[in-house]
Design a protein around this motif. Structure first.
Motif, PDB file in Angstrom:
ATOM      1  N   GLY A  86       3.556  11.021 -12.588  1.00 49.06           N
ATOM      2  CA  GLY A  86       3.345  10.074 -13.675  1.00 49.06           C
ATOM      3  C   GLY A  86       2.500   8.922 -13.190  1.00 49.06           C
ATOM      4  N   THR A  87       2.615   7.776 -13.847  1.00 45.49           N
ATOM      5  CA  THR A  87       1.871   6.595 -13.428  1.00 45.49           C
ATOM      6  C   THR A  87       2.826   5.425 -13.233  1.00 45.49           C
ATOM      7  OG1 THR A  87       1.432   5.841 -15.696  1.00 45.49           O
ATOM      8  CG2 THR A  87      -0.164   7.346 -14.697  1.00 45.49           C
ATOM      9  N   ALA A  88       2.408   4.478 -12.404  1.00 50.25           N
ATOM     10  CA  ALA A  88       3.225   3.306 -12.097  1.00 50.25           C
ATOM     11  C   ALA A  88       2.319   2.188 -11.610  1.00 50.25           C
ATOM     12  CB  ALA A  88       4.264   3.644 -11.031  1.00 50.25           C
ATOM     13  N   VAL A  89       2.782   0.945 -11.747  1.00 47.25           N
ATOM     14  CA  VAL A  89       2.038  -0.204 -11.236  1.00 47.25           C
ATOM     15  C   VAL A  89       2.384  -0.371  -9.755  1.00 47.25           C
ATOM     16  CG1 VAL A  89       1.661  -2.690 -11.401  1.00 47.25           C
ATOM     17  CG2 VAL A  89       2.028  -1.338 -13.478  1.00 47.25           C
ATOM     18  N   PRO A  90       1.412  -0.299  -8.870  1.00 48.86           N
ATOM     19  CA  PRO A  90       1.699  -0.409  -7.435  1.00 48.86           C
ATOM     20  C   PRO A  90       2.256  -1.783  -7.070  1.00 48.86           C
ATOM     21  CG  PRO A  90      -0.499   0.510  -7.828  1.00 48.86           C
ATOM     22  CD  PRO A  90      -0.014  -0.027  -9.138  1.00 48.86           C
ATOM     23  N   ALA A  91       3.177  -1.793  -6.114  1.00 51.00           N
ATOM     24  CA  ALA A  91       3.785  -3.037  -5.638  1.00 51.00           C
ATOM     25  C   ALA A  91       4.389  -2.794  -4.269  1.00 51.00           C
ATOM     26  CB  ALA A  91       4.861  -3.521  -6.613  1.00 51.00           C
ATOM     27  N   ASP A  92       4.675  -3.885  -3.548  1.00 50.80           N
ATOM     28  CA  ASP A  92       5.355  -3.722  -2.271  1.00 50.80           C
ATOM     29  C   ASP A  92       6.845  -3.473  -2.526  1.00 50.80           C
ATOM     30  OD1 ASP A  92       6.726  -6.132  -2.686  1.00 50.80           O
ATOM     31  OD2 ASP A  92       5.489  -7.284  -1.306  1.00 50.80           O
ATOM     32  N   PRO A  93       7.636  -3.188  -1.486  1.00 47.26           N
ATOM     33  CA  PRO A  93       9.050  -2.853  -1.701  1.00 47.26           C
ATOM     34  C   PRO A  93       9.844  -3.928  -2.432  1.00 47.26           C
ATOM     35  CG  PRO A  93       8.390  -2.189   0.503  1.00 47.26           C
ATOM     36  CD  PRO A  93       7.246  -2.972  -0.066  1.00 47.26           C
ATOM     37  N   GLY A  94       9.382  -5.179  -2.390  1.00 45.23           N
ATOM     38  CA  GLY A  94      10.077  -6.260  -3.080  1.00 45.23           C
ATOM     39  C   GLY A  94       9.605  -6.478  -4.505  1.00 45.23           C
ATOM     40  N   GLY A  95       8.596  -5.716  -4.929  1.00 41.06           N
ATOM     41  CA  GLY A  95       8.091  -5.835  -6.293  1.00 41.06           C
ATOM     42  C   GLY A  95       6.848  -6.688  -6.445  1.00 41.06           C
ATOM     43  N   ALA A  96       6.355  -7.308  -5.370  1.00 39.99           N
ATOM     44  CA  ALA A  96       5.155  -8.141  -5.463  1.00 39.99           C
ATOM     45  C   ALA A  96       3.919  -7.259  -5.636  1.00 39.99           C
ATOM     46  CB  ALA A  96       5.007  -9.004  -4.212  1.00 39.99           C
ATOM     47  N   THR A  97       3.070  -7.610  -6.606  1.00 38.57           N
ATOM     48  CA  THR A  97       1.849  -6.850  -6.859  1.00 38.57           C
ATOM     49  C   THR A  97       0.689  -7.443  -6.069  1.00 38.57           C
ATOM     50  OG1 THR A  97       1.060  -8.196  -8.714  1.00 38.57           O
ATOM     51  CG2 THR A  97       2.696  -6.464  -9.203  1.00 38.57           C
ATOM     52  N   ALA A  98      -0.481  -6.862  -6.274  1.00 40.36           N
ATOM     53  CA  ALA A  98      -1.682  -7.366  -5.608  1.00 40.36           C
ATOM     54  C   ALA A  98      -2.135  -8.705  -6.171  1.00 40.36           C
ATOM     55  CB  ALA A  98      -2.814  -6.342  -5.732  1.00 40.36           C
ATOM     56  N   VAL A  99      -1.605  -9.100  -7.325  1.00 41.92           N
ATOM     57  CA  VAL A  99      -1.945 -10.391  -7.931  1.00 41.92           C
ATOM     58  C   VAL A  99      -0.869 -11.406  -7.549  1.00 41.92           C
ATOM     59  CG1 VAL A  99      -2.310 -11.643 -10.084  1.00 41.92           C
ATOM     60  CG2 VAL A  99      -3.128  -9.296  -9.849  1.00 41.92           C
ATOM     61  N   PRO A 100      -1.197 -12.439  -6.790  1.00 41.14           N
ATOM     62  CA  PRO A 100      -0.191 -13.434  -6.404  1.00 41.14           C
ATOM     63  C   PRO A 100       0.479 -14.036  -7.634  1.00 41.14           C
ATOM     64  CG  PRO A 100      -2.208 -13.733  -5.131  1.00 41.14           C
ATOM     65  CD  PRO A 100      -2.530 -12.727  -6.190  1.00 41.14           C
ATOM     66  N   GLY A 101       1.810 -14.096  -7.584  1.00 40.01           N
ATOM     67  CA  GLY A 101       2.558 -14.672  -8.689  1.00 40.01           C
ATOM     68  C   GLY A 101       3.056 -13.666  -9.700  1.00 40.01           C
ATOM     69  N   VAL A 102       2.686 -12.391  -9.531  1.00 43.70           N
ATOM     70  CA  VAL A 102       3.114 -11.344 -10.467  1.00 43.70           C
ATOM     71  C   VAL A 102       3.963 -10.318  -9.732  1.00 43.70           C
ATOM     72  CG1 VAL A 102       2.406  -9.570 -12.113  1.00 43.70           C
ATOM     73  CG2 VAL A 102       1.037 -11.655 -11.863  1.00 43.70           C
ATOM     74  N   TRP A 103       5.181 -10.131 -10.228  1.00 47.58           N
ATOM     75  CA  TRP A 103       6.100  -9.125  -9.687  1.00 47.58           C
ATOM     76  C   TRP A 103       6.355  -8.058 -10.746  1.00 47.58           C
ATOM     77  CZ3 TRP A 103       5.878 -13.744  -7.410  1.00 47.58           C
ATOM     78  CH2 TRP A 103       6.228 -13.876  -6.069  1.00 47.58           C
ATOM     79  N   VAL A 104       6.733  -6.866 -10.294  1.00 46.42           N
ATOM     80  CA  VAL A 104       7.147  -5.793 -11.199  1.00 46.42           C
ATOM     81  C   VAL A 104       8.483  -5.248 -10.722  1.00 46.42           C
ATOM     82  CG1 VAL A 104       4.853  -5.076 -11.984  1.00 46.42           C
ATOM     83  CG2 VAL A 104       5.767  -4.151  -9.849  1.00 46.42           C
ATOM     84  N   ALA A 105       9.255  -4.693 -11.659  1.00 44.17           N
ATOM     85  CA  ALA A 105      10.556  -4.119 -11.301  1.00 44.17           C
ATOM     86  C   ALA A 105      10.938  -3.060 -12.323  1.00 44.17           C
ATOM     87  CB  ALA A 105      11.635  -5.201 -11.243  1.00 44.17           C
ATOM     88  N   GLY A 106      11.695  -2.070 -11.888  1.00 44.31           N
ATOM     89  CA  GLY A 106      12.167  -1.029 -12.788  1.00 44.31           C
ATOM     90  C   GLY A 106      11.168   0.096 -12.952  1.00 44.31           C
TER      91      GLY A 106
END
Length: 339
Positions: free
Chosen positions: A255-275
């Motif tokens: 499928g598809t997903a928004v990439p992030a580090d193990p803590g949920g931080a994305t490549a854009v500072p200040g934006v996290w993803v979860a779930g």
């Protein structure tokens, strides 16, 4: 609403978003949760494997979470996010209501959309007797006649998992047949492979009764297992330069997903993803844990920013520690000289 600018805007009010919002509200952050009302697990009757909340209906769990967030001062708004973009030292989020809100940080927990195989009768049974996860729904179909539809790379794995729950499991080859080595593994567990393309699901009254092959043969089944293709709900992030990418598990795209580090931080500072927006295989309890971790990380990030700002003010203020020492030395010198 109390304010048009928040410490954190959380997009999505499922288990991940609400858990993150709860951690932030308990940390005395101003939090706005925005939700479009399209939870991925809406077709499911109950949530499972959530310790202390086993068998809770998904809507009830979300309602409880909303009440907990607002109980600590957080706000929840029913709306759809149209776009998000950077603005100054934070972000601007535009809603379908015409309203625009600002945030210092964003937590995106919009989940995913399950793209199902295009077979007559399948979508209508989704979440009832058309299933995908042995841990989410397996107990409910134990000892029943189960069919696994080979529509993706996880089919053999699914068949083996459901065999733990029922002695009557078959794998429908459909558009692809399992490899010879997989066929041997399935046979060793008593799982029969049914060749031929599947044409439709057969329903009698309000019950699934079988699988109709293109050849006309009907294979009686009471539950069907499929592997949907989860697509991350992330289109509104384009203005931030974020987009979903292929999610690869065991060498296969699922499928598809928004990439992030193990803590949920994305490549854009200040934006996290979860779930599920970043981890489509996460169950409800796992998504909630990820939301909590992301919320804690966001709060820590804000604390660090506020500490830097306070230190800068202290250093440049009229009475810094160094300035106070210099003033005291001058006063002492003046007194020694009788001034």
């Amino acid at each position: 609403m109390k304010s048009e600018k928040y410490d954190v805007v959380v997009i999505g009010a499922g288990s991940a978003g609400l858990s993150g919002a709860l951690a932030l509200a308990r940390s005395r952050r101003s939090v706005l949760v925005i939700d479009s009302g399209e939870p991925r697990n809406a077709p499911a009757g109950h949530v499972h494997n959530y310790l202390g909340r086993e068998n809770t209906p998904p809507a009830e769990l979300r309602a409880l979470g909303r009440a907990e967030v607002t109980g600590y001062g957080g706000e929840v708004l029913d709306a759809r996010v149209l776009s998000a973009e950077t603005a100054g030292d934070g972000f601007r989020v535009r809603l379908d209501t015409g309203r625009t809100v600002a945030a210092r940080r964003l937590l995106v927990a919009t989940g995913a959309v399950d793209e199902l195989p295009d077979l007559p009768g399948l979508a209508e049974r989704w979440g009832r007797d058309v299933l995908h996860c042995a841990y989410c729904h397996g107990w409910e179909v134990r000892d029943r006649a189960i069919g696994v539809l080979a529509t993706g790379p996880m089919a053999v794995h699914q068949a083996l998992l459901f065999r733990q729950l029922s002695e009557d499991v078959v794998l429908f080859g459909h558009l692809s047949q399992p490899a010879v080595t997989d066929t041997a593994r399935l046979a060793a567990r008593g799982i029969r492979v049914v060749p031929g393309e599947v044409a439709a699901l057969e329903v009698t009254g309000d019950a699934l009764t079988g699988v109709r092959l293109r050849s006309g043969e009907l294979v009686p089944r009471e539950a069907i297992v499929v592997a949907p293709r989860p697509a991350a709900r992330a289109g509104f992030l384009a203005g931030l330069g974020l987009e979903a990418a292929d999610k690869v598990v065991n060498g296969a795209v699922i499928g598809t997903a928004v990439p992030a580090d193990p803590g949920g931080a994305t490549a854009v500072p200040g934006v996290w993803v979860a779930g599920n927006v970043t981890d489509p295989m996460a169950q409800v309890v796992g998504a909630a844990a990820a939301g909590l971790a992301a919320g804690a990380a966001i709060n820590a990030d804000l604390v660090e920013e506020e500490t830097r700002q306070a230190l800068d003010r202290h250093r440049t203020g009229p009475f810094t520690a160094e300035a106070e020492r210099e003033l005291a030395a001058r006063v002492a010198g003046d007194r020694r000289h009788g001034l």
